[in-house]
Design an enzyme around this catalytic site. Structure first.
Site, mmCIF file in Angstrom:
data_model
loop_
_atom_site.group_PDB
_atom_site.id
_atom_site.type_symbol
_atom_site.label_atom_id
_atom_site.label_comp_id
_atom_site.label_asym_id
_atom_site.label_seq_id
_atom_site.Cartn_x
_atom_site.Cartn_y
_atom_site.Cartn_z
ATOM 1 N N SER A 13 0.844 -1.207 0.000
ATOM 2 C CA SER A 13 0.000 0.000 0.000
ATOM 3 C C SER A 13 0.878 1.257 0.000
ATOM 4 O O SER A 13 0.508 2.275 -0.589
ATOM 5 C CB SER A 13 -0.985 0.008 1.174
ATOM 6 O OG SER A 13 -0.331 0.185 2.403
ATOM 7 N N ASN A 14 2.047 1.190 0.625
ATOM 8 C CA ASN A 14 2.982 2.333 0.559
ATOM 9 C C ASN A 14 3.532 2.492 -0.856
ATOM 10 O O ASN A 14 3.714 3.613 -1.336
ATOM 11 C CB ASN A 14 4.121 2.163 1.562
ATOM 12 C CG ASN A 14 3.723 2.638 2.952
ATOM 13 O OD1 ASN A 14 3.524 3.830 3.165
ATOM 14 N ND2 ASN A 14 3.578 1.705 3.888
ATOM 15 N N ILE A 90 18.700 -5.987 5.655
ATOM 16 C CA ILE A 90 19.658 -5.580 4.622
ATOM 17 C C ILE A 90 21.078 -5.771 5.170
ATOM 18 O O ILE A 90 21.373 -5.333 6.280
ATOM 19 C CB ILE A 90 19.429 -4.079 4.302
ATOM 20 C CG1 ILE A 90 18.039 -3.858 3.695
ATOM 21 C CG2 ILE A 90 20.500 -3.514 3.416
ATOM 22 C CD1 ILE A 90 17.851 -4.422 2.326
ATOM 23 N N ASN A 104 13.871 3.866 4.681
ATOM 24 C CA ASN A 104 12.890 2.867 5.139
ATOM 25 C C ASN A 104 11.735 3.583 5.824
ATOM 26 O O ASN A 104 11.921 4.647 6.427
ATOM 27 C CB ASN A 104 13.569 1.930 6.146
ATOM 28 C CG ASN A 104 12.620 0.894 6.722
ATOM 29 O OD1 ASN A 104 11.869 0.254 5.998
ATOM 30 N ND2 ASN A 104 12.628 0.743 8.038
ATOM 31 N N HIS A 106 8.937 2.999 8.828
ATOM 32 C CA HIS A 106 8.659 2.121 9.972
ATOM 33 C C HIS A 106 7.412 2.647 10.684
ATOM 34 O O HIS A 106 7.264 3.856 10.877
ATOM 35 C CB HIS A 106 9.868 2.120 10.923
ATOM 36 C CG HIS A 106 9.683 1.180 12.067
ATOM 37 N ND1 HIS A 106 9.887 -0.176 11.947
ATOM 38 C CD2 HIS A 106 9.273 1.397 13.351
ATOM 39 C CE1 HIS A 106 9.626 -0.757 13.115
ATOM 40 N NE2 HIS A 106 9.253 0.169 13.981
ATOM 41 N N ASP A 147 16.515 -0.264 12.095
ATOM 42 C CA ASP A 147 15.683 0.915 12.416
ATOM 43 C C ASP A 147 16.447 1.997 13.179
ATOM 44 O O ASP A 147 15.868 2.741 13.971
ATOM 45 C CB ASP A 147 14.440 0.514 13.253
ATOM 46 C CG ASP A 147 13.562 -0.489 12.524
ATOM 47 O OD1 ASP A 147 13.482 -0.422 11.297
ATOM 48 O OD2 ASP A 147 12.961 -1.343 13.201
ATOM 49 N N GLU A 176 1.386 7.029 6.958
ATOM 50 C CA GLU A 176 2.520 6.497 6.185
ATOM 51 C C GLU A 176 2.387 6.875 4.710
ATOM 52 O O GLU A 176 3.363 7.246 4.054
ATOM 53 C CB GLU A 176 2.582 4.969 6.301
ATOM 54 C CG GLU A 176 3.008 4.470 7.660
ATOM 55 C CD GLU A 176 3.197 2.956 7.687
ATOM 56 O OE1 GLU A 176 3.783 2.413 6.737
ATOM 57 O OE2 GLU A 176 2.757 2.330 8.669
HETATM 58 C C1 GAR Z 1 3.911 -0.727 6.739
HETATM 59 O O1 GAR Z 1 3.126 -0.429 7.856
HETATM 60 C C2 GAR Z 1 5.372 -0.445 7.036
HETATM 61 O O2 GAR Z 1 5.582 0.667 7.857
HETATM 62 C C3 GAR Z 1 5.754 -1.710 7.743
HETATM 63 O O3 GAR Z 1 5.135 -2.742 7.004
HETATM 64 C C4 GAR Z 1 3.914 -2.240 6.469
HETATM 65 C C5 GAR Z 1 3.878 -2.546 4.999
HETATM 66 O O4 GAR Z 1 2.626 -2.219 4.462
HETATM 67 N N1 GAR Z 1 7.189 -1.868 7.803
HETATM 68 C C6 GAR Z 1 7.817 -2.389 8.843
HETATM 69 O O5 GAR Z 1 7.240 -2.808 9.821
HETATM 70 C C7 GAR Z 1 9.337 -2.419 8.711
HETATM 71 N N2 GAR Z 1 9.951 -2.637 9.988
HETATM 72 P P1 GAR Z 1 2.414 -2.103 2.902
HETATM 73 O O6 GAR Z 1 3.010 -3.378 2.272
HETATM 74 O O7 GAR Z 1 0.920 -2.062 2.730
HETATM 75 O O8 GAR Z 1 3.098 -0.876 2.400
#
Ligand code: GAR
Length: 191
Positions: A13-14, A90, A104, A106, A147, A176
């Protein structure tokens, strides 16, 4: 033209918010390639939007995952690597290669609720269990820790006593989707 690569592990979704911001002209860059470390909807989203989407399966490449991703990126002229829900760690060689060119997102207000094992819903579960009054999301540069890299931008949300981790996750995701394109935009402007 500023070129980015997005690495995903989940629904993407991001990634979609980046695609939308490029399409509507808010982000002046080209999304060259999306790489997933497991079969996931993020790779399909890329293809649905006419972007190259590649699977580099972590189960096949294991310790060579980052090297293989790097080999693919080396064939493009990438200015910025964006981890958008990318869950593999990574390695140091990759971080060194992409120093100051890898970011990244988070789903917490780092340095709170970050580090190994803190990803996705687990983060929100910890925030709710800790009875935090606020949470949010962070975009940061990636360094050799987990992180721990320099923070670029953060956005806050309120946490209500009635929140479940799932409800909080949705509230944070809305932020986000605004924060990540904003951070990319700021980096493009500085270049
Ligand atoms: C997001 O909430 C992102 O911040 C998190 O995974 C999700 C991915 O959502 N990332 C982490 O937790 C990294 N440590 P998405 O696939 O719908 O973008």
């Amino acid at each position: 033209m500023f070129k980015i690569a997005v690495l995903v592990s989940g629904s993407g979704s991001n990634l979609q918010s980046i695609i939308n911001n490029i399409k509507n002209g808010n982000l002046n860059c080209k999304l060259e390639i999306v790489i997933g470390d497991r079969p996931c909807y993020g790779i399909d989203r890329a293809k649905e939007n006419g972007i190259e989407g590649v699977l580099v399966d972590r189960k096949i490449y294991k310790n060579n995952l980052c090297e293989e991703i790097n080999n693919i990126l080396a064939t493009k002229e990438i200015d910025l690597v964006v981890l958008a829900g990318f869950l593999s760690i990574i390695d140091e060689k990759f971080v060194e290669k992409w120093k100051n060119k890898i970011i990244n997102i988070h789903p917490s207000l780092l340095p709170k609720f970050g580090g190994k094992g803190m990803y996705g819903l687990k983060v929100h579960e910890a925030v709710v269990a800790n009875k935090e009054k606020e949470s949010g999301c962070t975009v940061h540069y990636v360094d050799s820790g987990v992180d721990s890299g320099q923070i670029i931008l953060q956005a806050k949300v309120q946490v209500f006593s009635s929140d479940t981790a799932e409800v909080l996750q949705k509230r944070v995701l809305v932020e986000e989707h605004k924060l990540l394109p904003r951070a990319i935009g700021e980096i493009i402007k500085k270049k």
